[in-house]
Enzyme design. Structure first.
Site, short mmCIF file in Angstrom:
data_model
loop_
_atom_site.label_atom_id
_atom_site.label_comp_id
_atom_site.label_asym_id
_atom_site.label_seq_id
_atom_site.Cartn_x
_atom_site.Cartn_y
_atom_site.Cartn_z
N GLU A 19 0.85 -1.38 0.46
CA GLU A 19 0.19 0.21 -0.36
C GLU A 19 0.53 1.45 -0.08
O GLU A 19 0.84 2.05 0.93
CB GLU A 19 -1.28 0.17 1.12
CG GLU A 19 -1.87 -0.96 1.45
CD GLU A 19 -3.12 -1.04 2.18
OE1 GLU A 19 -3.05 0.25 2.86
OE2 GLU A 19 -4.34 -2.54 2.20
N GLU A 47 -4.92 -8.60 1.06
CA GLU A 47 -5.99 -8.07 1.87
C GLU A 47 -7.31 -8.27 2.09
O GLU A 47 -7.67 -7.15 0.33
CB GLU A 47 -5.79 -7.20 2.76
CG GLU A 47 -4.12 -7.23 3.66
CD GLU A 47 -3.79 -5.45 3.80
OE1 GLU A 47 -4.70 -5.23 4.40
OE2 GLU A 47 -2.83 -5.73 4.12
C1 8VR Z 1 -4.48 -2.49 5.25
C2 8VR Z 1 -3.04 -2.40 5.61
C3 8VR Z 1 -3.40 -3.32 7.25
C4 8VR Z 1 -4.41 -3.03 7.56
C5 8VR Z 1 -5.89 -3.09 7.47
C6 8VR Z 1 -7.54 -2.86 7.76
C7 8VR Z 1 -5.81 -1.32 8.99
C8 8VR Z 1 -5.91 -1.34 10.75
C9 8VR Z 1 -5.83 0.34 8.32
O1 8VR Z 1 -4.98 -0.85 5.11
O2 8VR Z 1 -2.55 -3.01 5.57
O3 8VR Z 1 -2.64 -3.30 7.78
O4 8VR Z 1 -4.82 -1.14 8.52
O5 8VR Z 1 -6.06 -1.76 6.70
O6 8VR Z 1 -7.18 -1.50 8.18
O7 8VR Z 1 -6.71 -1.15 10.86
O8 8VR Z 1 -4.58 -1.29 11.53
#
Ligand code: 8VR
Length: 469
Positions: free
Chosen positions: A163, A374
């Site tokens: 990301e 994801e």
């Molecule tokens: C993604 C990231 C992951 C997680 C998931 C779920 C957050 C979180 C923002 O953007 O790769 O690390 O990060 O989303 O949401 O809540 O930590």
């Protein structure tokens, strides 16, 4: 229809969010170790010092994954654990730790899918300009080579970056991730270019090693849709997709930057500093890229913006993924819609947006190989009579897996699905309150692990290869 035998059912995590052991066995300090301790930056001041202690409990955790029937585990390597100061001596204990994780996976036949960079940058490099400095590019390529040589005999699936849009935009526009800089588009675009360059050079090196695995990158997949048929809103959505999608996917998959964005950033004086050689490297690497990883949570609903730019996301509260603020350049706004469903954190639930986005992606980039790296639901799970009844998570994943099935039927080349996350873990900005896992972690009782309802459900889905979906 069943999912084919070579389709991987997996789940994911990231080093900073699960490991803990932040200063053990020679690990260097990361930017997140420092940033999370600045008052006000994270929810209730939570940090990853201990996280869910995966560093010490990985055997137990991987055993649970095996019991669930997981076919692949996507995890990330902490760069400062491998090279504590970013560019100097290699830490043998760090290599040893990931060797153990990999071997433990292989013991159960779980395919390790490794992310090299999921946001924890050695602090020494951050202080030297982080991703705006070309030195970080060289240091990353060296670090990647260290990993290929140490683990590449057993790891055959690599993701360079997780990301880019998130760590660059929250780092240099919203100030909500390290280095916490607010509203500096020049640095923002520079950092994105440097990441793409690091990705390109890493791919070139990887292919030279002839380890015959596959390598790609993981991007946020959050396609923008206009809220209605009004021309000004349709244009807003087009603009959002050029800046949020094409700017990220084009250099990786087509080897060049989108003309529309190039023209605008030139006018604004935001063009990154780059050389012909760098542009050439990015171009060459496009044909070496084996797949694209997509992290899909929600689409964006977009209108033409009419608010002042000062109201764009500039803090933790407004940077955690909910709609409702103008873009950094003031062209469009994301909005919450009456007729849509949302999670407790204001993220839209839309498997339809997922499928539609996949079709758009195919139109622009052709038949590329895709992994859903994801996808999942952040929630506060209900506990009833001691059992974790995460029915909404089951529903969410079920609907998105159905969308994947439909996409495959249409000929879209998806080869795996990784739920976020395998276990409850630390959310960067939302602490431990927001849960994503199949495995519950009891913060009131020694971080003990417990299987959730979704654990048994996913086990069944994997076992039957999604036939009932
Ligand atoms: C993604 C990231 C992951 C997680 C998931 C779920 C957050 C979180 C923002 O953007 O790769 O690390 O990060 O989303 O949401 O809540 O930590």
């Amino acid at each position: 229809m069943k999912f084919s035998k070579d389709f991987l059912f997996g789940a994911a995590s990231a080093s900073y969010q699960v490991e803990g052991a932040w200063n053990e066995d020679g690990k260097g300090v990361s930017n997140w170790d420092v940033f999370s301790k600045i008052p006000g930056k994270t929810f209730e001041g939570t940090n990853g010092d201990i996280a869910v202690d995966h560093y010490h409990r990985y055997k137990e955790d991987i055993k649970l994954m095996a019991e669930m029937g997981l076919e692949s585990y996507r995890f990330s390597i902490s760069w400062p654990r491998i090279i504590p100061n970013g560019d100097g001596k290699v830490n043998d204990k760090g290599i040893e730790f990931y060797n153990s994780i990999i071997d433990e996976c292989l013991k159960y036949g779980i395919v390790p899918f490794v992310t090299l960079y999921h946001w924890d940058l050695p602090q020494v490099l951050e202080e030297d300009g982080g991703w705006t400095n070309k030195k970080t590019v060289d240091a990353f390529v060296r670090y990647a080579n260290v990993c290929f040589k140490a683990f590449g005999d057993r790891v055959k699936h690599w993701i360079t970056f997780n990301e880019t849009i998130v760590f660059c935009s929250l780092g240099y526009l919203a100030g909500a991730h390290p280095p916490g800089i607010i509203n500096d588009p020049k640095k923002y675009f520079q950092s994105t270019h440097n990441v793409f360059l690091a990705h390109a050079r890493t791919l070139k090196d990887y292919k030279k090693l002839k380890q015959f695995g596959e390598i790609g990158i993981t991007h946020v997949f959050s396609p923008a849709f206009s809220v209605n048929e009004k021309e000004e809103n349709k244009f807003a959505a087009y603009h959002a997709n050029e800046f949020g999608l094409s700017w990220y996917y084009d250099p990786i998959l087509l080897g060049s930057y989108p003309e529309y964005v190039l023209k605008i950033i030139e006018e604004k004086g935001w063009t990154p500093q780059w050389t012909d050689e760098e542009i050439e490297d990015i171009k060459e690497a496009a044909s070496l890229n084996d797949f694209i990883g997509l992290n899909y949570y929600q689409p964006q609903r977009v209108i033409k913006n009419t608010e002042p730019i000062e109201n764009a996301s500039r803090d933790r509260e407004s940077s955690t993924g909910a709609a409702g603020s103008p873009s950094f350049d003031g062209v469009y706004s994301t909005v919450k819609m009456e007729d849509k469903k949302y999670t407790k954190w204001g993220w839209e639930i839309s498997p339809e947006g997922f499928l539609e986005g996949l079709r758009i992606l195919r139109k622009r980039y052709g038949d590329i190989k895709i992994y859903i790296t994801e996808n999942g639901l952040g929630d506060e799970d209900p506990i009833i009579d001691g059992e974790i009844m995460d029915v909404p998570r089951i529903k969410y994943i079920e609907e998105h897996l159905k969308a994947v099935k439909t996409a495959i039927k249409e000929g879209i080349h998806i080869k795996g699905y990784y739920a976020w996350s395998v276990i409850d873990l630390l959310s960067w900005l939302n602490g431990f309150k927001k849960q994503y896992g199949f495995i519950y972690v009891d913060h009131k009782d020694n971080l003990n692990r417990k299987k959730k309802l979704s654990f048994y459900w996913y086990k069944h889905i994997i076992k039957t290869r999604g036939e009932d979906l």
